[in-house]
Design an enzyme around this catalytic site. Structure first.
Site, PDB file in Angstrom:
ATOM      1  N   VAL A 187       0.822  -1.201   0.000  1.00 17.96           N
ATOM      2  CA  VAL A 187       0.000   0.000   0.000  1.00 17.96           C
ATOM      3  C   VAL A 187       0.868   1.269   0.000  1.00 17.96           C
ATOM      4  O   VAL A 187       0.377   2.358  -0.311  1.00 17.96           O
ATOM      5  CB  VAL A 187      -0.983  -0.074   1.201  1.00 17.96           C
ATOM      6  CG1 VAL A 187      -0.376   0.531   2.438  1.00 17.96           C
ATOM      7  CG2 VAL A 187      -2.307   0.556   0.835  1.00 17.96           C
ATOM      8  N   LYS A 188       2.149   1.140   0.300  1.00 18.27           N
ATOM      9  CA  LYS A 188       3.036   2.314   0.386  1.00 18.27           C
ATOM     10  C   LYS A 188       3.447   2.789  -1.014  1.00 18.27           C
ATOM     11  O   LYS A 188       3.068   2.189  -2.019  1.00 18.27           O
ATOM     12  CB  LYS A 188       4.262   1.964   1.245  1.00 18.27           C
ATOM     13  CG  LYS A 188       3.916   1.409   2.628  1.00 18.27           C
ATOM     14  CD  LYS A 188       3.215   2.431   3.524  1.00 18.27           C
ATOM     15  CE  LYS A 188       2.391   1.785   4.626  1.00 18.27           C
ATOM     16  NZ  LYS A 188       3.107   1.308   5.779  1.00 18.27           N
TER      17      LYS A 188
END
Ligand SMILES: *Cc1c(COP(=O)(O)O)cnc(C)c1O
Length: 385
Positions: A187-188
């Site tokens: 998700v980063k």
């Protein structure tokens, strides 16, 4: 459902990983050091130590700064639980500093007041962890000044902020901190599957971190108590862990890093599109300070308590409309693990207000403008119901 975040894996990424799989080493080979050098060069830091996750990086960073039982670690409640848990892993006592409602980052005013009070009671922290919320750097020069005055280490939780800038310098350069940490969870801003890196300009921190990620074992005779016995000999001189990143992960990271600048630019462009399309809605939008270029990991709006049923009702309407919204963050001090340690509602009012009002909208590089317009329309509808 449009998710709030999503990785992009291209054929070049897959080829890079496959190449490692066909090579002699799938872990402890040549790609991890290559990835470390690339991340250090990207940020302008001297050293980078790659590990299994952002959490592992936080944990060993605390150990390199000698955090131990009886010591104190301070962070913000508006973060992922890992920013505080790393201190608990070391047996330290955790405390929190409230946030600035504009940036949702650690309030320098609150930090200064808390330090004054702590000094009077002889209870200063050993480590303070500012978190660059949403990819927007904290006020690092002010925090560094306080660190010098009160003698604590600064560990930047930069898990949201790779690709961001502070006063003309990339986040991760560590020119106002002892170390900084990135996460490469999918998700980063870029991913290695799971993974993280510790950046530092301190040779002692880098050396110790390298040892701690591999059980605390050294092969350097100058560090041994019984050195010089032979090439077969090693000593375990610290209690470390197996926090090693694999070469497969590093290959994915190295490939993704080539696109980081494009990603951050695209995130910024999408953020400005949201600013425009949400301008007339009764929500508070994220800000960007003059001295900062955000990495735009998250786009978080705030919905006043009670308005349109409040955040919780708006959240449900968005999910019903197929929009994968999220909440960053429920205040860490209100998690049961921390309540059991004595924290209670009312302790950090700004972080608690933010936790009630925050709504994270989808933002990721391959979010299409059409999908983004659907998000904005769904939010407008949700605020009319
Ligand atoms: C993601 C994240 C972490 C933890 O990173 P992992 O790689 O998932 O262990 C820590 N702090 C913040 C602020 C994060 O967003």
């Amino acid at each position: 459902m449009i998710p709030y975040g999503r990785q992009e894996v291209l054929p070049a990424d897959i080829d890079a990983v496959v190449e490692v799989l066909r090579s002699d080493f799938i872990t402890q080979g040549p790609v991890v050091p290559k990835f470390e050098e690339a991340v250090a060069a990207y940020c302008g830091a001297k050293y980078a130590v790659a590990v299994t996750s952002g959490t592992a990086a936080l944990h060993i960073a605390c150990l390199t700064m000698d955090l131990a039982p009886g010591d104190r670690l301070w962070t913000v409640p508006n973060t992922f639980v890992a920013s505080a848990n790393c201190g608990l892993y070391c047996g330290a006592d955790i405390d929190f500093v409230d946030i600035d409602p504009a940036t949702r980052n650690m309030s320098v005013v609150a930090l200064r007041e808390k330090l004054e009070a702590a000094e009077a009671r002889g209870k200063l922290p050993r480590i303070v962890i500012p978190v660059h919320f949403g990819g927007h750097s904290c006020e690092m020069t002010d925090i560094q000044e306080l660190a010098e005055r009160y003698g604590f280490c600064v560990l930047e939780d930069a898990c949201h902020a790779i690709g961001g800038w502070h006063q003309g310098t990339p986040v991760g350069a560590c020119d106002h901190s002892d170390a900084a940490v990135f996460s490469f969870h999918p998700v980063k801003n870029i991913t290695t599957g799971e993974g993280g890196v510790l950046l530092t300009n301190r040779e002692d921190v880098a050396e110790r971190a390298r040892r701690l990620r591999t059980h605390g074992i050294t092969r350097d005779p100058t560090e041994m108590s019984e050195g010089g016995q032979g090439r077969w000999y090693y000593e375990q001189i610290d209690l470390g862990y197996n926090y090693r990143m694999t070469d497969m992960q590093a290959a994915l990271g190295l490939s993704q890093l080539q696109r980081l600048d494009d990603y951050v630019e695209r995130r910024g462009a999408l953020a400005r599109r949201y600013d425009h399309s949400l301008a007339d809605l009764p929500v508070r939008r994220p800000v960007e300070s003059d001295s900062v270029r955000s990495a735009w990991h998250l786009y978080v709006v705030s919905i006043e308590d009670g308005e349109y049923g409040g955040r919780d009702a708006v959240f449900e309407r968005m999910v019903a409309a197929g929009i994968g919204v999220n909440v960053h963050y429920l205040p860490v001090h209100l998690q049961p693990v921390y309540r059991r340690r004595g924290f209670a509602p009312g302790d950090f009012p700004e972080a608690e207000r933010h936790g009630r009002q925050a709504l994270t909208l989808p933002l990721f590089p391959n979010l299409t403008e059409t999908d983004q317009d659907c998000v904005a329309e769904a939010l407008a509808d949700a605020l009319r119901s």
